[in-house]
Design a protein around this motif. Structure first.
Motif, PDB file in Angstrom:
ATOM      1  N   TYR A 320      49.293 -52.063-127.861  1.00  0.00           N
ATOM      2  CA  TYR A 320      49.050 -53.008-126.768  1.00  0.00           C
ATOM      3  C   TYR A 320      49.578 -52.501-125.423  1.00  0.00           C
ATOM      4  CZ  TYR A 320      48.975 -57.372-124.097  1.00  0.00           C
ATOM      5  OH  TYR A 320      48.747 -58.312-123.143  1.00  0.00           O
ATOM      6  N   SER A 321      50.811 -52.025-125.392  1.00  0.00           N
ATOM      7  CA  SER A 321      51.437 -51.589-124.140  1.00  0.00           C
ATOM      8  C   SER A 321      51.595 -50.075-124.121  1.00  0.00           C
ATOM      9  CB  SER A 321      52.823 -52.229-123.980  1.00  0.00           C
ATOM     10  OG  SER A 321      52.742 -53.635-123.960  1.00  0.00           O
ATOM     11  N   LYS A 322      51.399 -49.492-122.945  1.00  0.00           N
ATOM     12  CA  LYS A 322      51.595 -48.059-122.779  1.00  0.00           C
ATOM     13  C   LYS A 322      52.294 -47.776-121.456  1.00  0.00           C
ATOM     14  CE  LYS A 322      47.774 -46.043-125.525  1.00  0.00           C
ATOM     15  NZ  LYS A 322      47.209 -47.236-126.193  1.00  0.00           N
ATOM     16  N   THR A 323      53.236 -46.828-121.504  1.00  0.00           N
ATOM     17  CA  THR A 323      53.851 -46.266-120.306  1.00  0.00           C
ATOM     18  C   THR A 323      53.292 -44.862-120.131  1.00  0.00           C
ATOM     19  OG1 THR A 323      55.909 -47.533-120.506  1.00  0.00           O
ATOM     20  CG2 THR A 323      56.019 -45.487-119.267  1.00  0.00           C
ATOM     21  N   TYR A 324      52.558 -44.647-119.054  1.00  0.00           N
ATOM     22  CA  TYR A 324      51.960 -43.333-118.785  1.00  0.00           C
ATOM     23  C   TYR A 324      52.851 -42.552-117.829  1.00  0.00           C
ATOM     24  CZ  TYR A 324      47.396 -44.292-120.932  1.00  0.00           C
ATOM     25  OH  TYR A 324      46.380 -44.547-121.823  1.00  0.00           O
ATOM     26  N   VAL A 325      53.167 -41.326-118.216  1.00  0.00           N
ATOM     27  CA  VAL A 325      53.961 -40.419-117.396  1.00  0.00           C
ATOM     28  C   VAL A 325      53.088 -39.228-117.031  1.00  0.00           C
ATOM     29  CG1 VAL A 325      56.026 -38.967-117.285  1.00  0.00           C
ATOM     30  CG2 VAL A 325      56.074 -41.117-118.571  1.00  0.00           C
ATOM     31  N   TYR A 326      53.084 -38.860-115.742  1.00  0.00           N
ATOM     32  CA  TYR A 326      52.299 -37.707-115.302  1.00  0.00           C
ATOM     33  C   TYR A 326      53.159 -36.470-115.482  1.00  0.00           C
ATOM     34  CZ  TYR A 326      48.719 -35.187-112.715  1.00  0.00           C
ATOM     35  OH  TYR A 326      47.708 -34.317-112.360  1.00  0.00           O
ATOM     36  N   ALA A 327      52.859 -35.685-116.512  1.00  0.00           N
ATOM     37  CA  ALA A 327      53.747 -34.595-116.901  1.00  0.00           C
ATOM     38  C   ALA A 327      52.992 -33.586-117.753  1.00  0.00           C
ATOM     39  CB  ALA A 327      54.931 -35.152-117.713  1.00  0.00           C
ATOM     40  N   LYS A 328      53.601 -32.426-117.929  1.00  0.00           N
ATOM     41  CA  LYS A 328      53.171 -31.497-118.968  1.00  0.00           C
ATOM     42  C   LYS A 328      53.666 -32.028-120.304  1.00  0.00           C
ATOM     43  CE  LYS A 328      53.585 -27.489-115.892  1.00  0.00           C
ATOM     44  NZ  LYS A 328      54.249 -26.176-115.676  1.00  0.00           N
ATOM     45  N   LYS A 329      52.998 -31.617-121.369  1.00  0.00           N
ATOM     46  CA  LYS A 329      53.384 -32.151-122.672  1.00  0.00           C
ATOM     47  C   LYS A 329      54.517 -31.329-123.273  1.00  0.00           C
ATOM     48  CE  LYS A 329      51.744 -34.428-126.790  1.00  0.00           C
ATOM     49  NZ  LYS A 329      50.606 -34.824-127.631  1.00  0.00           N
ATOM     50  N   THR A 330      55.683 -31.454-122.640  1.00  0.00           N
ATOM     51  CA  THR A 330      56.923 -30.895-123.152  1.00  0.00           C
ATOM     52  C   THR A 330      57.994 -31.962-123.032  1.00  0.00           C
ATOM     53  OG1 THR A 330      57.758 -30.023-121.037  1.00  0.00           O
ATOM     54  CG2 THR A 330      56.254 -28.608-122.297  1.00  0.00           C
ATOM     55  N   TYR A 331      59.020 -31.854-123.845  1.00  0.00           N
ATOM     56  CA  TYR A 331      60.117 -32.825-123.765  1.00  0.00           C
ATOM     57  C   TYR A 331      60.716 -32.856-122.366  1.00  0.00           C
ATOM     58  CZ  TYR A 331      60.238 -33.524-128.862  1.00  0.00           C
ATOM     59  OH  TYR A 331      59.937 -33.871-130.150  1.00  0.00           O
ATOM     60  N   GLU A 332      60.987 -31.691-121.823  1.00  0.00           N
ATOM     61  CA  GLU A 332      61.651 -31.633-120.521  1.00  0.00           C
ATOM     62  C   GLU A 332      60.804 -32.261-119.432  1.00  0.00           C
ATOM     63  OE1 GLU A 332      63.714 -28.381-117.481  1.00  0.00           O
ATOM     64  OE2 GLU A 332      62.581 -27.686-119.230  1.00  0.00           O
ATOM     65  N   ASN A 340      61.859 -39.554-112.692  1.00  0.00           N
ATOM     66  CA  ASN A 340      61.466 -39.544-111.289  1.00  0.00           C
ATOM     67  C   ASN A 340      60.378 -40.552-110.963  1.00  0.00           C
ATOM     68  OD1 ASN A 340      63.280 -37.505-110.461  1.00  0.00           O
ATOM     69  ND2 ASN A 340      61.941 -35.933-111.319  1.00  0.00           N
ATOM     70  N   GLY A 341      59.976 -41.379-111.945  1.00  0.00           N
ATOM     71  CA  GLY A 341      59.089 -42.498-111.661  1.00  0.00           C
ATOM     72  C   GLY A 341      57.619 -42.183-111.544  1.00  0.00           C
ATOM     73  N   ARG A 342      57.186 -41.008-112.016  1.00  0.00           N
ATOM     74  CA  ARG A 342      55.760 -40.671-111.974  1.00  0.00           C
ATOM     75  C   ARG A 342      55.058 -41.421-113.107  1.00  0.00           C
ATOM     76  NH1 ARG A 342      54.180 -36.075-109.427  1.00  0.00           N
ATOM     77  NH2 ARG A 342      52.144 -37.062-109.538  1.00  0.00           N
ATOM     78  N   VAL A 343      54.964 -42.719-112.947  1.00  0.00           N
ATOM     79  CA  VAL A 343      54.640 -43.610-114.062  1.00  0.00           C
ATOM     80  C   VAL A 343      53.724 -44.740-113.594  1.00  0.00           C
ATOM     81  CG1 VAL A 343      55.643 -45.374-115.584  1.00  0.00           C
ATOM     82  CG2 VAL A 343      56.779 -43.148-115.336  1.00  0.00           C
ATOM     83  N   PHE A 344      52.740 -45.074-114.436  1.00  0.00           N
ATOM     84  CA  PHE A 344      52.097 -46.379-114.337  1.00  0.00           C
ATOM     85  C   PHE A 344      52.095 -46.991-115.730  1.00  0.00           C
ATOM     86  CE2 PHE A 344      48.278 -44.002-115.621  1.00  0.00           C
ATOM     87  CZ  PHE A 344      47.623 -44.892-116.446  1.00  0.00           C
ATOM     88  N   ILE A 345      51.898 -48.302-115.798  1.00  0.00           N
ATOM     89  CA  ILE A 345      51.938 -49.004-117.080  1.00  0.00           C
ATOM     90  C   ILE A 345      50.730 -49.913-117.195  1.00  0.00           C
ATOM     91  CG2 ILE A 345      54.438 -48.860-117.273  1.00  0.00           C
ATOM     92  CD1 ILE A 345      54.717 -51.649-116.253  1.00  0.00           C
ATOM     93  N   THR A 346      50.313 -50.135-118.445  1.00  0.00           N
ATOM     94  CA  THR A 346      49.136 -50.968-118.673  1.00  0.00           C
ATOM     95  C   THR A 346      49.249 -51.663-120.017  1.00  0.00           C
ATOM     96  OG1 THR A 346      46.700 -50.966-118.649  1.00  0.00           O
ATOM     97  CG2 THR A 346      47.778 -49.133-119.771  1.00  0.00           C
ATOM     98  N   THR A 347      48.550 -52.772-120.141  1.00  0.00           N
ATOM     99  CA  THR A 347      48.430 -53.469-121.419  1.00  0.00           C
ATOM    100  C   THR A 347      46.962 -53.484-121.831  1.00  0.00           C
ATOM    101  OG1 THR A 347      48.321 -55.620-120.274  1.00  0.00           O
ATOM    102  CG2 THR A 347      50.474 -54.889-121.076  1.00  0.00           C
ATOM    103  N   GLY A 348      46.747 -53.478-123.152  1.00  0.00           N
ATOM    104  CA  GLY A 348      45.403 -53.601-123.685  1.00  0.00           C
ATOM    105  C   GLY A 348      44.469 -52.460-123.370  1.00  0.00           C
ATOM    106  N   ASP A 349      45.014 -51.266-123.040  1.00  0.00           N
ATOM    107  CA  ASP A 349      44.194 -50.108-122.665  1.00  0.00           C
ATOM    108  C   ASP A 349      43.206 -50.459-121.560  1.00  0.00           C
ATOM    109  OD1 ASP A 349      45.204 -47.947-124.295  1.00  0.00           O
ATOM    110  OD2 ASP A 349      44.412 -49.035-126.028  1.00  0.00           O
ATOM    111  N   LEU A 350      43.686 -51.227-120.594  1.00  0.00           N
ATOM    112  CA  LEU A 350      42.833 -51.627-119.476  1.00  0.00           C
ATOM    113  C   LEU A 350      42.412 -50.408-118.662  1.00  0.00           C
ATOM    114  CD1 LEU A 350      41.534 -53.868-117.831  1.00  0.00           C
ATOM    115  CD2 LEU A 350      43.737 -54.238-116.695  1.00  0.00           C
ATOM    116  N   ASN A 394      39.263 -51.290-127.076  1.00  0.00           N
ATOM    117  CA  ASN A 394      40.695 -51.144-127.285  1.00  0.00           C
ATOM    118  C   ASN A 394      41.026 -51.500-128.731  1.00  0.00           C
ATOM    119  OD1 ASN A 394      40.643 -53.972-127.360  1.00  0.00           O
ATOM    120  ND2 ASN A 394      41.571 -54.206-125.333  1.00  0.00           N
ATOM    121  N   PHE A 395      42.311 -51.715-129.020  1.00  0.00           N
ATOM    122  CA  PHE A 395      42.711 -51.950-130.405  1.00  0.00           C
ATOM    123  C   PHE A 395      42.529 -53.407-130.842  1.00  0.00           C
ATOM    124  CE2 PHE A 395      44.662 -47.977-129.190  1.00  0.00           C
ATOM    125  CZ  PHE A 395      44.312 -47.174-130.271  1.00  0.00           C
TER     126      PHE A 395
END
Length: 498
Positions: A320-332, A340-350, A394-395
């Protein structure tokens, strides 16, 4: 301890858990959403490009234990509060489109040993079993002087002992009589300690307004307290859950709606569009923090303990909920861009992608989400919002549509004299765009542009969107609301300095 006896056999068995997900979701999901996710990662790969990576930093495993208090010290009872293994959670996270997750069990007397001797070996096994999901180590800190916060430990050879140190010395419930640790000064001591670590954790306040008894009337988590956290460790205490978990509280195991169910478990003062009042209230607490110029960011999580089909109140991670981070796919990269807040959030895969850019047409400079751009009075600033509303189900087997996008701005006036303040009266909706105002391109993206001519003082701009055409501002969620029919997304801000 008794719980050490079974750890070897348990971890070995759990390596096969990720293959046991069939039938555990209420419907067989064939998701046609077009994600830009990749499903491999390599810490040494510096060539991969950043992308929007979906995750969840608040997930409980069966090491959120119950306690047998008939013995002294109390004995941990596996699956006492949350039911699933870490590999099970990870496999469901992968199934529901997540690229990263954090295991965040809460504690109790000597729970630091449960984490070190049982939960951590299981996490390592889970990383092998479900390698397509980056799996951070962490916990839901029983926060001294507050309630709960997500503690995310950086991925390193020291991660197990780093968490053990923090939990052992600072977790409120680590001792038998937790009242001795339930003081704000100990949390500030913990943050100051973490600030000295070579690998700096991230701390996010969980469900911060859940103990509020009215609009703007806070109890265990207060604006002053969160300001103290941020002042003490601004690159560790970096924000809060904007949309809390337990969003399936009104859904019965058979999928019907419980008319008494309250979203998020916010029994005293409800959520608003599924979001905590500290985020959802226009010109409220979040805007007051941004108006001080603070880099204070929001996230969305599942707070998964037990899925609603198994009789509790939760969605699976990413369902239902997702936090999207703009990043390379590495832990670091994921952790630093979350920090650093490069983030948006959404519910329901809107939506599954969101770019917010302010461009200074005089200087040629641009700033994106969580970045800062400098301007002088008279400069022509252009805002571009680009989001993808995927053409797929969506789900909940529905294809929700973005019906409105709000451009929200507020003035940055500097530190407030009253640290209890939770209002920024300068915050306003500068423009509302409706679905009739845009067209979606062949790749699913919508692009909106507008000049920011009204700005002549330091400001921030943030974006909010929704399926809801009946509410100009998110209203109090009534009991029995179907969470799938009230979907929102929020961006973190772009800062403009005059």
């Amino acid at each position: 301890m008794q719980y050490r006896i079974i750890v070897g056999l348990l971890v070995t068995a759990l390596l096969t858990v990720s293959g046991c997900q069939s039938g555990s979701h209420p419907h067989s999901h064939s998701n046609s959403l077009t994600y830009s996710h990749t499903h491999t990662h390599n810490e040494a790969d510096t060539e991969q490009k950043p992308q929007w990576l979906a995750g969840d930093h608040h997930i409980h495993s069966h090491y959120s234990v119950g306690w047998d208090k008939s013995v002294n010290p109390p004995r941990p009872i596996l699956a006492g509060d949350a039911h699933y293994s870490t590999p099970k959670n990870a496999s469901m996270a992968a199934r529901h489109g997540l690229d990263w997750m954090v295991t965040t069990d809460h504690g109790g007397p000597n729970h630091s040993k449960v984490n070190l001797e049982m939960a951590y070996p299981e996490l390592k096994a889970s990383r092998q079993a479900v390698p397509q999901v980056l799996q951070f180590y962490g916990m839901e800190l029983d926060t001294p002087g507050a309630r709960h916060s997500s503690l995310i430990i950086p991925h390193s050879d020291e991660e197990a002992h780093q968490l053990f140190h923090i939990e052992k010395h600072y977790n409120r419930r680590e001792v038998l009589h937790e009242i001795t640790r339930d003081k704000e000064s100990l949390m500030l001591e913990a943050l100051a300690d973490m600030q000295t670590h070579t690998h700096k954790p991230v701390v996010l306040a969980n469900h911060p307004g859940r103990t509020a008894i009215d609009l703007g009337h806070y109890t265990k988590v207060t604006p002053r307290e969160l300001r103290d956290w941020h002042d003490t460790a601004p690159d560790i205490a970096i924000g809060m859950e904007g949309a809390p978990g337990h969003q399936a509280n009104a859904i019965n195991p058979d999928g019907s709606i419980d008319p008494t169910g309250i979203r998020g478990g916010y029994d005293n003062f409800p959520t608003m569009g599924g979001f905590d009042q500290m985020t959802a209230r226009l010109g409220g607490f979040w805007d007051s923090m941004l108006g001080e110029g603070r880099r204070w960011f929001i996230t969305a999580t599942s707070d998964s303990h037990v899925h609603y089909t198994d009789g509790r109140t939760d969605f699976w991670p990413g369902e239902y909920s997702k936090t999207y981070v703009y990043a390379k796919k590495t832990y670091e990269s994921v952790l630093e861009n979350l920090r650093n807040g490069r983030v948006f959030i959404t519910t329901g895969d809107l939506i599954d992608a969101l770019f917010v850019t302010v461009h200074n047409q005089r200087t040629g400079d641009s700033a994106d989400i969580a970045e800062k751009i400098t301007a002088t009075p008279g400069d022509e600033l252009l805002l571009t919002v680009r989001f993808r509303d995927p053409d797929g189900v969506n789900f909940n087997q529905e294809n929700p549509q973005v019906n409105r996008v709000d451009v929200i701005v507020g003035d940055i006036t500097g530190p407030l004299a009253d640290r209890t303040e939770d209002l920024n009266p300068t915050t306003r909706v500068l423009q509302r765009f409706y679905a009739s105002d845009w067209q979606r391109s062949d790749d699913g993206f919508v692009t909106l542009t507008m000049p920011l001519r009204q700005l002549s003082a330091s400001s921030y701009v943030r974006i909010r969107g929704t399926t809801n055409t009946n509410e100009l501002e998110p209203q109090i969620d009534p009991p029995g609301e179907n969470p799938w029919h009230d979907l929102w997304f929020y961006s973190n801000p772009v800062f403009i300095q005059f």
